[in-house]
Design an enzyme around this catalytic site. Structure first.
Site, mmCIF file in Angstrom:
data_model
loop_
_atom_site.group_PDB
_atom_site.id
_atom_site.type_symbol
_atom_site.label_atom_id
_atom_site.label_comp_id
_atom_site.label_asym_id
_atom_site.label_seq_id
_atom_site.Cartn_x
_atom_site.Cartn_y
_atom_site.Cartn_z
ATOM 1 N N GLU A 225 19.764 1.000 20.508
ATOM 2 C CA GLU A 225 19.103 2.287 20.777
ATOM 3 C C GLU A 225 17.597 2.218 20.535
ATOM 4 O O GLU A 225 16.827 2.925 21.167
ATOM 5 C CB GLU A 225 19.712 3.405 19.932
ATOM 6 C CG GLU A 225 21.113 3.834 20.362
ATOM 7 C CD GLU A 225 22.213 2.980 19.739
ATOM 8 O OE1 GLU A 225 21.890 1.976 19.064
ATOM 9 O OE2 GLU A 225 23.412 3.321 19.940
ATOM 10 N N PHE B 30 32.954 12.012 10.675
ATOM 11 C CA PHE B 30 32.729 10.650 11.158
ATOM 12 C C PHE B 30 31.510 10.616 12.086
ATOM 13 O O PHE B 30 31.395 11.425 12.998
ATOM 14 C CB PHE B 30 33.969 10.126 11.901
ATOM 15 C CG PHE B 30 33.759 8.742 12.465
ATOM 16 C CD1 PHE B 30 33.545 7.659 11.629
ATOM 17 C CD2 PHE B 30 33.747 8.528 13.837
ATOM 18 C CE1 PHE B 30 33.321 6.387 12.143
ATOM 19 C CE2 PHE B 30 33.530 7.259 14.364
ATOM 20 C CZ PHE B 30 33.316 6.188 13.517
ATOM 21 N N GLN B 31 30.618 9.701 11.834
ATOM 22 C CA GLN B 31 29.377 9.528 12.603
ATOM 23 C C GLN B 31 28.520 10.785 12.643
ATOM 24 O O GLN B 31 27.861 11.075 13.643
ATOM 25 C CB GLN B 31 29.678 9.028 14.026
ATOM 26 C CG GLN B 31 30.227 7.608 13.997
ATOM 27 C CD GLN B 31 30.220 6.912 15.334
ATOM 28 O OE1 GLN B 31 30.389 7.544 16.370
ATOM 29 N NE2 GLN B 31 30.026 5.600 15.312
ATOM 30 N N MET C 254 0.379 -12.097 10.621
ATOM 31 C CA MET C 254 -0.582 -11.145 10.077
ATOM 32 C C MET C 254 -0.410 -10.991 8.567
ATOM 33 O O MET C 254 -1.387 -10.883 7.827
ATOM 34 C CB MET C 254 -0.442 -9.787 10.778
ATOM 35 C CG MET C 254 -1.481 -8.778 10.366
ATOM 36 S SD MET C 254 -3.154 -9.398 10.618
ATOM 37 C CE MET C 254 -3.549 -8.688 12.208
ATOM 38 N N LYS D 66 29.244 18.103 20.346
ATOM 39 C CA LYS D 66 30.224 17.650 21.333
ATOM 40 C C LYS D 66 30.948 18.832 21.990
ATOM 41 O O LYS D 66 31.188 18.828 23.199
ATOM 42 C CB LYS D 66 31.222 16.710 20.658
ATOM 43 C CG LYS D 66 32.157 16.031 21.652
ATOM 44 C CD LYS D 66 32.953 14.889 21.046
ATOM 45 C CE LYS D 66 33.786 14.208 22.125
ATOM 46 N NZ LYS D 66 34.538 13.053 21.605
HETATM 47 C C1 LIG Z 1 9.263 -3.159 11.679
HETATM 48 C C2 LIG Z 1 8.148 -3.769 10.908
HETATM 49 N N1 LIG Z 1 8.401 -4.472 9.791
HETATM 50 C C3 LIG Z 1 7.386 -5.050 9.098
HETATM 51 C C4 LIG Z 1 6.093 -4.905 9.502
HETATM 52 C C5 LIG Z 1 4.951 -5.544 8.729
HETATM 53 N N2 LIG Z 1 4.294 -6.563 9.558
HETATM 54 C C6 LIG Z 1 3.157 -6.327 10.243
HETATM 55 S S1 LIG Z 1 2.653 -7.613 11.178
HETATM 56 C C7 LIG Z 1 3.943 -8.548 10.656
HETATM 57 C C8 LIG Z 1 4.098 -9.963 11.144
HETATM 58 C C9 LIG Z 1 4.468 -10.032 12.569
HETATM 59 O O1 LIG Z 1 4.854 -11.356 12.848
HETATM 60 P P1 LIG Z 1 4.851 -11.902 14.311
HETATM 61 O O2 LIG Z 1 5.621 -11.013 15.190
HETATM 62 O O3 LIG Z 1 5.264 -13.327 14.290
HETATM 63 O O4 LIG Z 1 3.323 -11.738 14.730
HETATM 64 P P2 LIG Z 1 2.048 -12.587 14.270
HETATM 65 O O5 LIG Z 1 1.318 -11.766 13.259
HETATM 66 O O6 LIG Z 1 2.529 -13.883 13.716
HETATM 67 O O7 LIG Z 1 1.255 -12.751 15.516
HETATM 68 C C10 LIG Z 1 4.746 -7.843 9.753
HETATM 69 C C11 LIG Z 1 5.943 -8.386 9.066
HETATM 70 C C12 LIG Z 1 5.876 -4.130 10.662
HETATM 71 N N3 LIG Z 1 4.649 -3.887 11.140
HETATM 72 N N4 LIG Z 1 6.912 -3.597 11.355
#
Ligand SMILES: Cc1ncc(C[n+]2csc(CCOP(=O)(O)OP(=O)(O)O)c2C)c(N)n1
Ligand SMILES: [Mg+2]
Length: 591
Positions: free
Chosen positions: A65, A127-128, A490, A177
């Protein structure tokens, strides 16, 4: 934004006996919905039966979803219309929470339709059962819980109207529902009951004149352009005002493309990873004209040191944004296109022109001295920025680029040249990893004749790549560039800079081919390609561009140590921007 309900509503009057579920599908058809992304389940099942017969609404069966929600966002952003997603009660509905929050933060018009347990069971931990209207109260523009079949058509019309007018945003319609199953009299057209909902679009003329006066008197003005400018389809007017006045323009992460990157008056993106020229312009400005922008912390840096000399003209359709983070000297509530049109007239009427020659001298020096650049690696490995640079020049500015969240997102913002409004689509406000693949699917379905590239991180890609199955089966040939640095890059960058290189839990080891993204692509019925060396980048991109009958995934294996620069460290002042590690720009003493 074109109000979806008005431009597409079919208005032939009619009265007919049918179930609530049939009324739902009929109402969706009548407001012009052609695509719904979703997954069925017990509570929403009555709606899926008449949906099966609809010749007007295409239901796209997604794999999660969350994918339905992001696809609806992508569809909305590519078409300028309302995106629609559908889920069952409980876990189906809670899986929509992330994309709903995402749409709320980035003002994307979507309507989420969820089934709810029968009204007699609501509140019994059935449920749900999940109180999805309660859960999404703070992350929807508005939401409805419908327990009477007779209310369904009117609620749908109201939901589309609210989502698409004023400041766009997500609206949830949760339908029990029993309301879907009950017989009702379908009456069309309906009359909306929305007392008190009257978004102001016409700006106040006194404020516009005041803004024009400040523009003529300013010495160091900046047009700070946010996502609202494209939402108002006002890029043409923005360009006219910019060229009329000669004021420099900066475009935020959600506004990239609203002013052409190639235009000499463009200084680039402001913010944490913005250009030195854009960030420096704000800090030195004596007048910021903010258009559909919200002084987000990623743009302002430490707020009490942000743009200390600037007066603020702040135009936004949402009065709640004005003076929220930074006091507005001239508040203007209105639609950005109307604001810009009136401002152009007022500037012409004002007659005087500001003298910004000295300002441009200082800004051009910053632009030249601190142009975006990046490090290359002597071991022959790939620099991620190079991949994006080549993608930009081979694919060009007519494609859509849809990014995930992380370093690759920032490089996509920096190293792709955007010339057209709305062509860079990403998760700006919520920063949702996993946005790219499903959103790109929605974009491609909304703009089937355009080339759509998802630019994803190896981390993000592993959150939502299951929608590749949807793309392959539904004939949605998106292209995915996975910028595979083997890491949650990042976060690793922050660990490099602020945690003494202690890389706690950021190494995904995706470069060890677990999973193997090429095989994964093939398993999903897509074409998988891999590129590991700079000399192969062009040919790989060209090959991907030649495949139009299946989705393509390119695993670009890049160096893990590449970093995003410039950077304003979180919580610090924009004045402390670094254009590379320990390298601070030398500011001119222009005053
Ligand atoms: C759902 C979610 N969980 C955690 C984060 C924290 N976060 C921000 S950037 C990142 C790393 C992303 O890794 P990747 O997709 O490999 O991108 P890169 O920075 O390596 O280009 C994380 C864990 C987030 N923004 N969103
Ligand atoms: Mg990564």
């Amino acid at each position: 934004m074109t109000p979806h309900t008005l431009s597409h509503m079919r208005n032939e009057p009619m009265t007919e006996q049918m179930t609530g579920a049939q009324a739902l599908v009929r109402a969706l058809e009548n407001v012009g919905v052609d695509t719904v992304f979703g997954i069925p389940g017990g509570a929403i099942l009555p709606a899926y039966d008449p949906l099966y017969d609809s010749t007007k609404v295409r239901h796209v069966l997604v794999r999660h979803e969350q994918g339905a929600g992001h696809a609806a966002e992508g569809y909305a952003q590519a078409t300028g219309r309302v995106g629609v997603c559908m889920a069952t009660s409980g876990p189906g509905a809670t899986n929509l929470v992330t994309p709903i929050a995402d749409a709320y933060m980035d003002s994307v018009p979507i309507v989420a339709i969820t089934g709810q347990v029968a009204s007699a069971s609501i509140g019994t931990d059935a449920f749900q059962e999940a109180d999805i209207s309660g859960i999404t109260m703070p992350i929807t523009k508005h939401n409805f819980l419908v327990t009477d079949a007779a209310d369904i058509p009117r609620t749908i019309v109201e939901a589309f109207h609210i989502a698409s007018t004023g400041r766009p945003g997500p609206v949830l319609v949760d339908i029990s529902k029993d309301a879907l199953q009950a017989m009702t009299t379908f009456v069309w057209p309906v009359t909306m009951l929305l007392p008190g909902y009257r978004p102001v679009t016409r700006p106040h003329s006194k404020q516009i004149r005041e803004a024009a006066r400040l523009i003529a008197e300013a010495h160091r003005p900046v047009l700070y352009v946010g996502g609202g400018v494209h939402k108002a389809r006002a890029a043409t007017q923005l360009r006219e005002l910019a060229e009329l006045t000669g004021i420099p323009v900066i475009t935020t992460l959600t506004a990239r493309g609203s002013f052409p990157d190639s235009h000499p008056q463009h200084l680039g993106m402001p913010g944490m990873h913005g250009t030195v020229a854009a960030v420096g312009s704000l800090q030195r400005s004596d007048l910021i004209i903010a258009l559909g922008a919200r002084f987000d912390d990623r743009v302002t840096g430490r707020l009490d040191t942000f743009a200390p000399h600037a007066k603020i003209v702040h135009a936004d359709i949402d009065p709640a944004e004005i003076s929220k983070n930074r006091h507005a000297d001239v508040p203007i509530v209105g639609d950005c296109r109307e604001v810009l049109t009136d401002l152009i007239a007022a500037v012409k009427a004002e007659g005087r022109k500001g003298d910004y020659a000295q300002w441009w001298q200082a800004l051009n020096a910053l632009k030249q001295t601190y142009a975006l650049g990046y490090e290359t690696f002597e071991d022959g490995s790939l620099a991620p920025q190079y991949v994006l640079e080549r993608l930009s020049s081979i694919v060009g500015p007519d494609a859509y680029y849809v990014a995930g969240v992380g370093q690759h997102q920032m490089w996509a913002a920096q190293f792709i040249g955007y010339e057209n409004p709305g062509t860079f689509i990403n998760s700006g406000g919520l920063g949702t990893m996993g946005f790219a693949v499903p959103a790109a699917m929605g974009v491609k379905m909304g703009a089937p004749d355009s080339v759509v590239w998802a630019i994803d991180g190896d981390g993000c890609f592993q959150m939502t790549n299951q929608e590749l199955a949807t793309c392959a089966l539904e004939g949605v040939p998106i292209k995915v560039a996975v910028i595979n640095n083997g890491n949650l890059g990042m976060v690793r960058q922050w660990q490099t800079l602020f945690y003494d290189q202690r890389y706690s839990n950021t190494n995904l080891q995706s470069t060890r081919r677990i999973p193997d993204f090429v095989k994964l692509a093939e398993a999903y019925g897509c074409v998988g390609l891999r590129c590991e060396r700079p000399e192969d980048v062009d040919a790989t991109i060209q090959k991907a561009m030649e495949i139009n009958d299946a989705p393509v995934v390119v695993d670009f294996v890049v160096h893990e140590d590449a970093m995003v620069w410039p950077m304003v460290a979180a919580g610090t002042s924009n004045d402390e921007i670094k254009y590379a590690r320990d390298m601070a720009p030398k500011w001119e003493h222009e005053d």
